[in-house]
Design a protein around this motif. Structure first.
Motif, PDB file in Angstrom:
ATOM      1  N   SER A  49       0.803  -1.234   0.000  1.00 55.60           N
ATOM      2  CA  SER A  49       0.000   0.000   0.000  1.00 55.60           C
ATOM      3  C   SER A  49       0.827   1.270   0.000  1.00 55.60           C
ATOM      4  CB  SER A  49      -0.922   0.023   1.225  1.00 55.60           C
ATOM      5  OG  SER A  49      -1.789  -1.079   1.242  1.00 55.60           O
ATOM      6  N   TYR A  50       2.106   1.182   0.447  1.00 56.58           N
ATOM      7  CA  TYR A  50       2.862   2.404   0.658  1.00 56.58           C
ATOM      8  C   TYR A  50       4.232   2.333   0.014  1.00 56.58           C
ATOM      9  CZ  TYR A  50      -0.499   2.026   4.488  1.00 56.58           C
ATOM     10  OH  TYR A  50      -1.631   1.812   5.217  1.00 56.58           O
ATOM     11  N   SER A  51       4.705   3.470  -0.456  1.00 58.08           N
ATOM     12  CA  SER A  51       6.100   3.559  -0.889  1.00 58.08           C
ATOM     13  C   SER A  51       6.964   4.197   0.196  1.00 58.08           C
ATOM     14  CB  SER A  51       6.201   4.345  -2.200  1.00 58.08           C
ATOM     15  OG  SER A  51       5.598   5.617  -2.079  1.00 58.08           O
ATOM     16  N   TRP A  52       6.367   5.050   1.046  1.00 54.22           N
ATOM     17  CA  TRP A  52       7.086   5.631   2.190  1.00 54.22           C
ATOM     18  C   TRP A  52       6.152   5.613   3.405  1.00 54.22           C
ATOM     19  CZ3 TRP A  52      12.090   7.752   2.227  1.00 54.22           C
ATOM     20  CH2 TRP A  52      12.711   7.898   0.977  1.00 54.22           C
ATOM     21  N   VAL A  53       6.714   5.239   4.554  1.00 51.38           N
ATOM     22  CA  VAL A  53       6.002   5.342   5.827  1.00 51.38           C
ATOM     23  C   VAL A  53       6.960   5.878   6.881  1.00 51.38           C
ATOM     24  CG1 VAL A  53       4.405   3.433   5.337  1.00 51.38           C
ATOM     25  CG2 VAL A  53       6.552   2.974   6.549  1.00 51.38           C
TER      26      VAL A  53
ATOM     27  N   ILE B 207      13.016  -2.876   2.358  1.00 51.93           N
ATOM     28  CA  ILE B 207      12.742  -1.594   3.023  1.00 51.93           C
ATOM     29  C   ILE B 207      14.072  -0.954   3.386  1.00 51.93           C
ATOM     30  CG2 ILE B 207      11.759  -0.453   5.052  1.00 51.93           C
ATOM     31  CD1 ILE B 207       9.603  -2.577   5.099  1.00 51.93           C
ATOM     32  N   ARG B 208      14.221   0.313   3.077  1.00 56.73           N
ATOM     33  CA  ARG B 208      15.417   1.058   3.446  1.00 56.73           C
ATOM     34  C   ARG B 208      15.070   2.045   4.551  1.00 56.73           C
ATOM     35  NH1 ARG B 208      18.978   5.170  -0.398  1.00 56.73           N
ATOM     36  NH2 ARG B 208      20.544   5.701   1.217  1.00 56.73           N
ATOM     37  N   ASP B 209      15.814   1.967   5.644  1.00 55.61           N
ATOM     38  CA  ASP B 209      15.599   2.846   6.794  1.00 55.61           C
ATOM     39  C   ASP B 209      16.434   4.114   6.609  1.00 55.61           C
ATOM     40  OD1 ASP B 209      15.292   4.117   9.222  1.00 55.61           O
ATOM     41  OD2 ASP B 209      15.787   2.356  10.450  1.00 55.61           O
ATOM     42  N   HIS B 210      15.776   5.264   6.434  1.00 57.25           N
ATOM     43  CA  HIS B 210      16.461   6.541   6.246  1.00 57.25           C
ATOM     44  C   HIS B 210      16.687   7.283   7.561  1.00 57.25           C
ATOM     45  CE1 HIS B 210      16.362   6.755   1.783  1.00 57.25           C
ATOM     46  NE2 HIS B 210      15.322   5.932   1.930  1.00 57.25           N
ATOM     47  N   GLY B 211      16.386   6.669   8.680  1.00 55.67           N
ATOM     48  CA  GLY B 211      16.549   7.315   9.978  1.00 55.67           C
ATOM     49  C   GLY B 211      15.282   8.023  10.421  1.00 55.67           C
ATOM     50  N   GLN B 212      15.172   8.225  11.748  1.00 56.60           N
ATOM     51  CA  GLN B 212      14.008   8.878  12.366  1.00 56.60           C
ATOM     52  C   GLN B 212      12.706   8.178  11.980  1.00 56.60           C
ATOM     53  OE1 GLN B 212      14.412  13.050  11.255  1.00 56.60           O
ATOM     54  NE2 GLN B 212      15.613  13.444  13.090  1.00 56.60           N
ATOM     55  N   GLY B 213      12.796   6.861  11.788  1.00 55.27           N
ATOM     56  CA  GLY B 213      11.607   6.069  11.506  1.00 55.27           C
ATOM     57  C   GLY B 213      11.099   6.164  10.087  1.00 55.27           C
ATOM     58  N   LEU B 214      11.837   6.823   9.197  1.00 61.21           N
ATOM     59  CA  LEU B 214      11.383   7.008   7.823  1.00 61.21           C
ATOM     60  C   LEU B 214      11.839   5.822   6.977  1.00 61.21           C
ATOM     61  CD1 LEU B 214       9.811   9.085   6.164  1.00 61.21           C
ATOM     62  CD2 LEU B 214      12.006  10.102   5.516  1.00 61.21           C
ATOM     63  N   TRP B 215      10.868   5.029   6.515  1.00 55.14           N
ATOM     64  CA  TRP B 215      11.163   3.824   5.761  1.00 55.14           C
ATOM     65  C   TRP B 215      10.692   3.987   4.315  1.00 55.14           C
ATOM     66  CZ3 TRP B 215       9.259  -0.804   9.300  1.00 55.14           C
ATOM     67  CH2 TRP B 215      10.034  -0.827  10.463  1.00 55.14           C
ATOM     68  N   GLU B 216      11.547   3.553   3.391  1.00 53.61           N
ATOM     69  CA  GLU B 216      11.213   3.555   1.971  1.00 53.61           C
ATOM     70  C   GLU B 216      10.995   2.109   1.520  1.00 53.61           C
ATOM     71  OE1 GLU B 216      13.025   4.994  -2.367  1.00 53.61           O
ATOM     72  OE2 GLU B 216      14.309   4.979  -0.565  1.00 53.61           O
ATOM     73  N   CYS B 217       9.821   1.837   0.974  1.00 54.63           N
ATOM     74  CA  CYS B 217       9.483   0.493   0.508  1.00 54.63           C
ATOM     75  C   CYS B 217       9.742   0.429  -0.999  1.00 54.63           C
ATOM     76  CB  CYS B 217       8.014   0.173   0.801  1.00 54.63           C
ATOM     77  SG  CYS B 217       7.574   0.312   2.554  1.00 54.63           S
ATOM     78  N   SER B 218      10.682  -0.414  -1.412  1.00 51.28           N
ATOM     79  CA  SER B 218      11.139  -0.407  -2.805  1.00 51.28           C
ATOM     80  C   SER B 218      10.181  -1.114  -3.753  1.00 51.28           C
ATOM     81  CB  SER B 218      12.529  -1.043  -2.902  1.00 51.28           C
ATOM     82  OG  SER B 218      12.491  -2.371  -2.404  1.00 51.28           O
ATOM     83  N   HIS B 219       9.343  -2.030  -3.261  1.00 49.28           N
ATOM     84  CA  HIS B 219       8.431  -2.747  -4.155  1.00 49.28           C
ATOM     85  C   HIS B 219       7.216  -3.217  -3.353  1.00 49.28           C
ATOM     86  CE1 HIS B 219      10.193  -6.296  -2.276  1.00 49.28           C
ATOM     87  NE2 HIS B 219      11.391  -5.855  -2.645  1.00 49.28           N
TER      88      HIS B 219
ATOM     89  N   PRO C 120       1.322   6.891   6.979  1.00 54.05           N
ATOM     90  CA  PRO C 120       1.673   6.865   5.557  1.00 54.05           C
ATOM     91  C   PRO C 120       2.257   8.211   5.132  1.00 54.05           C
ATOM     92  CG  PRO C 120      -0.581   6.084   5.934  1.00 54.05           C
ATOM     93  CD  PRO C 120      -0.122   6.719   7.199  1.00 54.05           C
ATOM     94  N   ILE C 121       3.362   8.171   4.423  1.00 50.93           N
ATOM     95  CA  ILE C 121       3.955   9.385   3.865  1.00 50.93           C
ATOM     96  C   ILE C 121       3.637   9.482   2.371  1.00 50.93           C
ATOM     97  CG2 ILE C 121       6.105  10.643   3.473  1.00 50.93           C
ATOM     98  CD1 ILE C 121       5.267  10.464   6.413  1.00 50.93           C
ATOM     99  N   ALA C 122       3.774   8.374   1.664  1.00 50.17           N
ATOM    100  CA  ALA C 122       3.426   8.335   0.234  1.00 50.17           C
ATOM    101  C   ALA C 122       2.830   6.969  -0.070  1.00 50.17           C
ATOM    102  CB  ALA C 122       4.643   8.594  -0.636  1.00 50.17           C
ATOM    103  N   ARG C 123       1.674   6.980  -0.682  1.00 47.78           N
ATOM    104  CA  ARG C 123       1.031   5.716  -1.030  1.00 47.78           C
ATOM    105  C   ARG C 123       1.580   5.186  -2.374  1.00 47.78           C
ATOM    106  NH1 ARG C 123      -3.141   4.704   2.348  1.00 47.78           N
ATOM    107  NH2 ARG C 123      -3.828   6.479   3.628  1.00 47.78           N
ATOM    108  N   ARG C 124       1.531   3.897  -2.512  1.00 51.55           N
ATOM    109  CA  ARG C 124       2.014   3.293  -3.747  1.00 51.55           C
ATOM    110  C   ARG C 124       0.977   3.488  -4.858  1.00 51.55           C
ATOM    111  NH1 ARG C 124       6.102   0.619  -4.871  1.00 51.55           N
ATOM    112  NH2 ARG C 124       6.604   0.306  -2.657  1.00 51.55           N
ATOM    113  N   ALA C 125       1.478   3.950  -5.972  1.00 51.35           N
ATOM    114  CA  ALA C 125       0.596   4.145  -7.130  1.00 51.35           C
ATOM    115  C   ALA C 125       0.029   2.809  -7.565  1.00 51.35           C
ATOM    116  CB  ALA C 125       1.354   4.803  -8.275  1.00 51.35           C
TER     117      ALA C 125
END
Length: 808
Positions: free
Chosen positions: A725-729, A763-775, A801-806
């Motif tokens: 559902s998400y690309s960023w959380v 999932i890539r952890d960018h710090g401060q709880g910001l996760w990027e979901c690659s697929h 949710p920060i950005a939802r997956r298209a």
């Protein structure tokens, strides 16, 4: 004196505060006529708005006989103004115009009676501001004529009667003319000044008009060629307090703005008290806390005088620590003999209360479920060696509470407790005789903030049987059933128990702001000296508290002086209402600057334990809201004492919800807070088996959602497929909690962060709880066995949710 009034005379101000009115003529030495607005400049109301006075008027005979309600009166005025605009293009109306628009259609005689009742209501709530009275006196001394110009429907004759009622005779003599807009059919902003004063521009420049309305007084007078000064009644901080008090009191007392007006007598008093400004801008001890302490001191002085009518000698004993500021306030208001601060705490009251096995049983029943056997053993006066043995054996027993109670009730231990308590009472007796000179036949009154009268109840037999004195109690807030010998200024004799309980719930703030320096009393020496526990509050916090005390005492003196200068008595009920409103405002709707003062405050609960609690933690509060919604507040050792402060930082709507929840007994589960939710797909793995489940994450706060994921007893792994559902959380929390502690009073004490144990896949952890979901298959896996304790557990996963997956 206000800042504006302190300026050199050559610089005439455009604005002035009420405290500067008396010196206004010194700033305008060349004026020849003084023009004054009436209401909220010369004449103020203890009622909050002009419409509040109608709540009193409708209780009077003519209104009752005619069947005129508050809504009738308000609606009729609006209708009369609308009709006047249609007929004449202006909206200025008379009181007769208003009554003719009533649906009851009163005749002329009834209109006259209604007008008299409304004028009587105005007279009850109106008073002349002392600074404005002094301005009139100085104008008379300088032979400067005074004209009153008012946008008002009363008319000249009634307004003159009102002024004669509220003004001292010498000040009233300074007024040469009274002008009412209703008599001229035009308001100040629409040309009244041009009709009242000579057209000669040079003459108008010798006229000074003062009023509180920027458009009607300041701008209209300037446009007419007069010199004008705007009276600024309240600085911005007091305006905030004023609005919050007006919001709180009608919710606390249903009679306000139904059976009686909303009053706020301290608003005017604060405007006239020119105290030293707090460097932090909070005025916590003055405008914030001062009204409640002044009202309490006033009420206490009245109660003392009433007791002295039938008692030979009455001694007020202010119980330290919390009775310290009430003592200072009382002495500032009315320094009387036989008033003493005394070191009596709940701990010493319990220690002196064990006269029989029944007293011991009562104590065990009251505190046994806390399982704080070490604290209870000290309170029962057991020697350290005996206490250690008894506590150790109890904790090792299959039923610790039963073992502890049985051991304490044994003949050997209980007889020891009773003997030590008798010795404790003898030491307390010597202390009281030395500190207060108490004698048989005296009436002793315990004075404290409240709230249950515990010390009075526990020590009643000691005072009456051992000392031969009558013991009474007078409290700021009393939660129990009031009686002639035990009552509160705020108690259920005039407001319901939920109202009192709404204040009691977060009483530690009031306790700490009133407390004396030094630790709580633990014992007394054989020669009558108080033995204090070590101080657990640091010097910096105590310094802030002492500044609050100094400003509060200054406010009490200033308020009493102000009310004495009003010439019209202020009613006790109004002061009591104001105290209730201000206490509620301070607890539930504090200003930012007030929170800054108490930030970092810590408190002990004065029951013999060494526990110290934080007053509030804004960041922890926000984190709790994000995790559990408004239900994050806990009790026990992990609690904080002032959760409303944390909610006020997060949002006024949350403060109002908590306030209403306590006031009306509302129960709002997290599922009822919002209909918004997010569906999370779970991948559950057990051995070679797998299953897919869906859980709903409930909306909480700041855009976060909270999901509870079952972990069982650790026999399976759980993956959260975020990439679907998400690309960023952003992840706030990921913690494991025993099922039995979920949403409980001590959940946080049993929760453990497991983010370091979680496995990120895609999932890539960018710090401060910001996760990027690659697929789409990106997931976070919670391994089985992360819960180290036995029994079933759950994972609380808090994210936004920060950005939802298209899709597509």
């Amino acid at each position: 004196m206000s800042e504006l009034a302190a300026r050199p005379a050559v610089k005439t101000p455009s604005e002035i505060r009420p405290s500067g009115l008396a010196g206004l003529l010194d700033l305008f030495p060349d004026i020849e006529t003084l023009s004054l607005d009436c209401f909220d400049t010369l004449v103020w109301r203890h009622a909050v708005t002009p419409q509040d006075v109608f709540h009193d008027a409708v209780q009077r005979p003519a209104f009752r006989a005619c069947g005129v309600s508050y809504l009738d009166r308000v609606t009729a005025e609006r209708a009369a103004r609308d009709l006047r605009r249609v007929r004449a293009g202006e909206g200025e109306i008379s009181l007769e115009d208003i009554y003719r628009s009533l649906p009851q259609r009163p005749d002329d005689e009834r209109i006259r009676q209604l007008a008299e009742d409304e004028l009587a209501a105005e007279m009850r709530f109106c008073f002349a501001h002392p600074s404005a009275v002094e301005l009139l006196r100085r104008a008379r001394q300088r032979a400067i004529p005074v004209t009153i110009v008012s946008d008002m429907y009363l008319g000249q004759e009634r307004l003159e009667r009102l002024l004669a009622h509220v003004l001292p005779a010498d000040a009233a003599a300074a007024i040469g003319r009274v002008v009412c807009s209703s008599d001229h059919g035009v308001a100040k902003a629409c040309g009244l000044f041009e009709r009242v004063y000579p057209r000669d521009a040079s003459v108008r420049r010798t006229i000074l008009h003062v009023g509180d309305n920027r458009l009607a007084d300041f701008e209209a007078a300037s446009k007419a060629g007069l010199r004008s000064v705007l009276l600024v009644q309240d600085a911005a901080p007091e305006q905030q307090r004023h609005r919050a008090r007006a919001m709180a009191l009608p919710m606390l007392d249903a009679g306000v703005r139904s059976a009686r007006p909303l009053t706020d007598p301290y608003r005017a008093a604060n405007s006239a008290i020119a105290g030293a400004a707090d460097p932090d801008g909070s005025d916590l001890g003055g405008a914030a806390f001062g009204p409640s302490l002044h009202a309490f001191a006033r009420w206490l002085a009245d109660e003392r005088r009433e007791l002295l009518r039938t008692r030979r000698r009455v001694k007020l004993l202010f119980l330290l620590r919390d009775g310290h500021l009430p003592y200072l306030a009382h002495q500032a208001l009315e320094a009387t003999p036989d008033c003493h601060p005394v070191r009596i705490s709940r701990q010493t009251a319990y220690a002196a209360s064990f006269r029989s096995l029944a007293d011991i049983d009562g104590y065990l029943a009251r505190f046994g479920t806390s399982r704080r056997f070490d604290v209870m053993a000290r309170q029962l006066l057991l020697p350290r060696k005996v206490a250690r043995k008894l506590v150790g054996e109890s904790n090792a027993a299959s039923d610790p509470l039963e073992h502890f109670c049985r051991s304490v009730r044994s003949p050997h231990v209980s007889s020891f407790v009773l003997r030590e308590s008798a010795r404790f009472r003898e030491r307390m007796r010597r202390y009281l005789e030395r500190q207060t000179g108490v004698q048989p036949g005296d009436t002793v009154v315990f004075v404290d903030l409240g709230y249950l009268g515990t010390a009075q109840r526990l020590l009643q037999p000691f005072f009456e049987e051992d000392l031969g004195v009558e013991l009474q109690g007078r409290y700021l807030v009393f939660l129990g059933s009031p009686s002639p010998d035990c009552k509160g200024m705020i108690d259920s004799s005039w407001c319901d128990e939920r109202t009192v309980g709404t204040l009691f719930t977060y009483a530690p703030l009031l306790d700490k702001l009133c407390s004396a320096p030094g630790g709580s009393v633990e014992d007394y020496t054989e020669d009558g000296e108080a033995v204090l526990a070590p101080e657990v509050i640091d010097a910096e916090q105590q310094g802030r508290i002492e500044r609050v005390h100094a400003r509060c005492v200054e406010f009490v003196r200033g308020a009493e002086s102000f009310f004495a200068g009003c010439a019209r008595p202020v009613e006790t009920r109004w002061l009591r209402d104001a105290a209730l409103a201000e206490l509620a405002r301070l607890v539930y709707f504090p200003r930012f600057e007030e929170l800054q003062v108490i930030s970092g405050f810590r408190d002990d609960l004065n029951l013999g334990a060494a526990d110290v609690f934080q007053m509030f933690d804004a960041e922890a509060g926000l984190s709790g809201l994000r995790a559990r919604g408004i239900n994050f507040m806990e009790q026990g050792r992990s609690m904080r004492l002032l959760y409303p402060a944390e909610l006020r930082v997060a949002g006024l709507e949350l403060s109002l919800t908590l306030f209403a929840g306590h006031r009306f007994g509302l129960d709002i589960p997290i599922s009822g807070w919002s209909y918004r939710s997010e569906a999370l797909t779970l991948l559950v793995l057990r051995g070679t088996d797998s299953a897919q489940e869906t859980v709903q994450a409930q909306a909480t706060h700041d855009g976060y959602f909270s999901a509870l994921l079952p972990l069982g007893s650790g026999a399976f792994h759980v993956g959260i497929v975020l990439g679907l559902s998400y690309s960023w959380v952003q992840v706030e929390r990921m913690e494991v909690v025993p099922l039995g502690e979920l949403m409980g009073e001590t959940e946080s004490a049993h929760s453990r962060d497991i983010r370091s144990s979680a496995l990120l896949d895609g999932i890539r952890d960018h710090g401060q709880g910001l996760w990027e979901c690659s697929h789409e298959a990106s997931l976070v896996m919670i391994p089985g066995g992360v819960a180290t304790a036995a029994g079933p557990h759950a994972c609380r996963f808090v994210f936004r949710p920060i950005a939802r997956r298209a899709q597509g």
